[in-house]
Enzyme design. Structure first.
Site, short mmCIF file in Angstrom:
data_model
loop_
_atom_site.label_atom_id
_atom_site.label_comp_id
_atom_site.label_asym_id
_atom_site.label_seq_id
_atom_site.Cartn_x
_atom_site.Cartn_y
_atom_site.Cartn_z
N ARG A 1 25.18 37.46 46.27
CA ARG A 1 26.27 38.12 45.56
C ARG A 1 25.75 38.96 44.40
O ARG A 1 24.81 38.55 43.72
CB ARG A 1 27.23 37.04 45.04
CG ARG A 1 28.51 37.59 44.50
CD ARG A 1 29.60 36.59 44.63
NE ARG A 1 29.51 35.52 43.66
CZ ARG A 1 30.42 34.57 43.56
NH1 ARG A 1 31.45 34.53 44.37
NH2 ARG A 1 30.29 33.63 42.66
N ARG B 1 24.50 37.23 38.44
CA ARG B 1 24.99 36.45 37.29
C ARG B 1 24.02 35.34 36.93
O ARG B 1 23.36 34.78 37.79
CB ARG B 1 26.36 35.84 37.63
CG ARG B 1 27.50 36.79 37.37
CD ARG B 1 28.79 36.35 38.02
NE ARG B 1 29.06 34.92 37.92
CZ ARG B 1 30.12 34.35 38.47
NH1 ARG B 1 31.00 35.07 39.14
NH2 ARG B 1 30.32 33.05 38.34
N ARG C 1 41.43 24.76 37.18
CA ARG C 1 40.19 24.20 37.75
C ARG C 1 40.21 22.67 37.69
O ARG C 1 39.28 22.03 38.16
CB ARG C 1 38.98 24.65 36.94
CG ARG C 1 38.47 26.06 37.17
CD ARG C 1 37.68 26.19 38.45
NE ARG C 1 36.39 26.84 38.41
CZ ARG C 1 36.16 28.14 38.37
NH1 ARG C 1 37.14 28.99 38.29
NH2 ARG C 1 34.93 28.61 38.40
N LYS D 1 36.93 34.24 46.43
CA LYS D 1 38.24 34.37 45.76
C LYS D 1 38.38 35.72 45.05
O LYS D 1 39.42 36.36 45.12
CB LYS D 1 38.45 33.23 44.74
CG LYS D 1 38.45 31.84 45.37
CD LYS D 1 38.80 30.78 44.35
CE LYS D 1 37.79 30.62 43.24
NZ LYS D 1 36.45 30.17 43.68
N ARG E 1 27.57 23.67 40.18
CA ARG E 1 28.95 24.19 40.26
C ARG E 1 29.68 23.61 41.47
O ARG E 1 30.88 23.34 41.41
CB ARG E 1 28.93 25.72 40.32
CG ARG E 1 28.61 26.33 38.97
CD ARG E 1 28.28 27.81 39.07
NE ARG E 1 29.37 28.60 39.56
CZ ARG E 1 29.23 29.83 40.07
NH1 ARG E 1 28.04 30.37 40.16
NH2 ARG E 1 30.28 30.49 40.48
P1 AMP Z 1 34.07 32.02 38.22
O1 AMP Z 1 33.88 33.45 37.81
O2 AMP Z 1 35.49 31.69 38.57
O3 AMP Z 1 33.09 31.60 39.28
O4 AMP Z 1 33.73 31.12 36.93
C1 AMP Z 1 32.45 31.15 36.34
C2 AMP Z 1 32.35 30.06 35.30
O5 AMP Z 1 33.35 30.28 34.29
C3 AMP Z 1 32.61 28.64 35.78
O6 AMP Z 1 31.45 28.06 36.35
C4 AMP Z 1 33.03 27.97 34.49
O7 AMP Z 1 31.89 27.73 33.66
C5 AMP Z 1 33.86 29.04 33.81
N1 AMP Z 1 35.29 28.96 34.16
C6 AMP Z 1 36.01 29.88 34.86
N2 AMP Z 1 37.29 29.50 34.97
C7 AMP Z 1 37.37 28.30 34.33
C8 AMP Z 1 38.43 27.37 34.11
N3 AMP Z 1 39.67 27.59 34.59
N4 AMP Z 1 38.15 26.25 33.40
C9 AMP Z 1 36.93 26.02 32.92
N5 AMP Z 1 35.87 26.83 33.10
C10 AMP Z 1 36.09 27.97 33.80
#
Ligand code: AMP
Length: 226
Positions: A133, A168, A94, A19, A179
């Site tokens: 990644r 990360r 989410r 994404k 996740r």
């Molecule tokens: P991402 O960078 O989108 O993969 O998000 C990494 C982490 O950030 C996720 O595993 C969640 O812990 C947190 N996170 C990101 N977006 C959200 C969201 N909309 N709601 C809750 N947690 C989020």
């Protein structure tokens, strides 16, 4: 792409679907704007703000950060953005509660939701993709690369800002498995939530730039239809 009218595009898909890469491609090639709640949260964590400190344990575990924390950060971020371009939401909503909050927020801002773009990838590929990644360590860059599919010109160094790349902390195999479960249980129900809106489209291709092109074409269509 300039249509005189901006829409919001939600990018949905499991962790590892690409994404972030698709979003930055849409920004670079189609003059859109993007906001990633993951990036906002990582930046708040790095700066050790109150909300960032509260979010840390959830993020490290690969769980969703509580809705109210994410919404507060998102609203404050969006209020400083130029909303005259199509806005891609990467990582928000989410869950169904967040989808409802988003609908209220967009109503207040007067920006319509134009497209819900669901990126589909085989489960077997996701873990491998995430493990290879690498992310730029600079908070206001956070460009994403993949050592196999989209390597940097110089190993370990960001092409955009020359900062070192990192893996990360939530990209270990154990956290990734969690996740993926969180995605299935909490995020996937958004597909039925948005199905009735007629805005949901599915995209599946190994090359994320091809998906970006298809999404951009669909956004163009919406602007013509309105
Ligand atoms: P991402 O960078 O989108 O993969 O998000 C990494 C982490 O950030 C996720 O595993 C969640 O812990 C947190 N996170 C990101 N977006 C959200 C969201 N909309 N709601 C809750 N947690 C989020």
């Amino acid at each position: 792409m300039s249509s005189g009218r901006s829409n919001v595009i939600i990018l949905l898909g499991p962790p590892g679907a690409g994404k972030g890469t698709i979003a930055s491609d849409l920004v670079d090639r189609y003059e859109m704007t993007t906001v990633s709640t993951g990036n906002i949260l990582r930046s708040a964590m790095k700066r050790q703000t109150e909300l960032g400190k509260k979010a840390k344990s959830y993020m490290d575990a690969g769980s969703l950060v509580p809705d109210e924390i994410v919404l507060e950060l998102l609203v404050s971020h969006i209020s400083q953005m130029d909303l005259s371009r199509n806005l891609i939401l990467d990582g928000y909503p989410r869950n169904v509660a967040q989808a409802r909050s988003l609908s209220t927020l967009l109503g207040k801002l007067g920006i319509p939701l134009g497209l819900v773009a669901n990126v589909e990838v085989d489960d077997s590929e996701l873990i491998e993709r995430i493990l290879s990644r690498r992310t730029c360590s600079k908070s206001d860059c956070q460009a994403v690369y993949n050592t196999r599919y989209s390597p940097t010109k110089q190993p370990g160094i960001c092409d955009r800002c020359q900062s070192p790349l990192i893996t990360r902390s939530d990209e270990t195999e154990e956290v990734i498995q969690h996740r993926l479960r969180v995605y299935q249980e909490q995020t996937q129900p958004l597909l039925s939530h948005y199905k009735s809106t007629n805005l949901l489209r599915h995209y599946s291709h190994k090359d994320s730039s091809v998906i970006a092109d298809l999404v951009a074409k669909d956004v163009e269509k919406i602007n013509v239809e309105i």
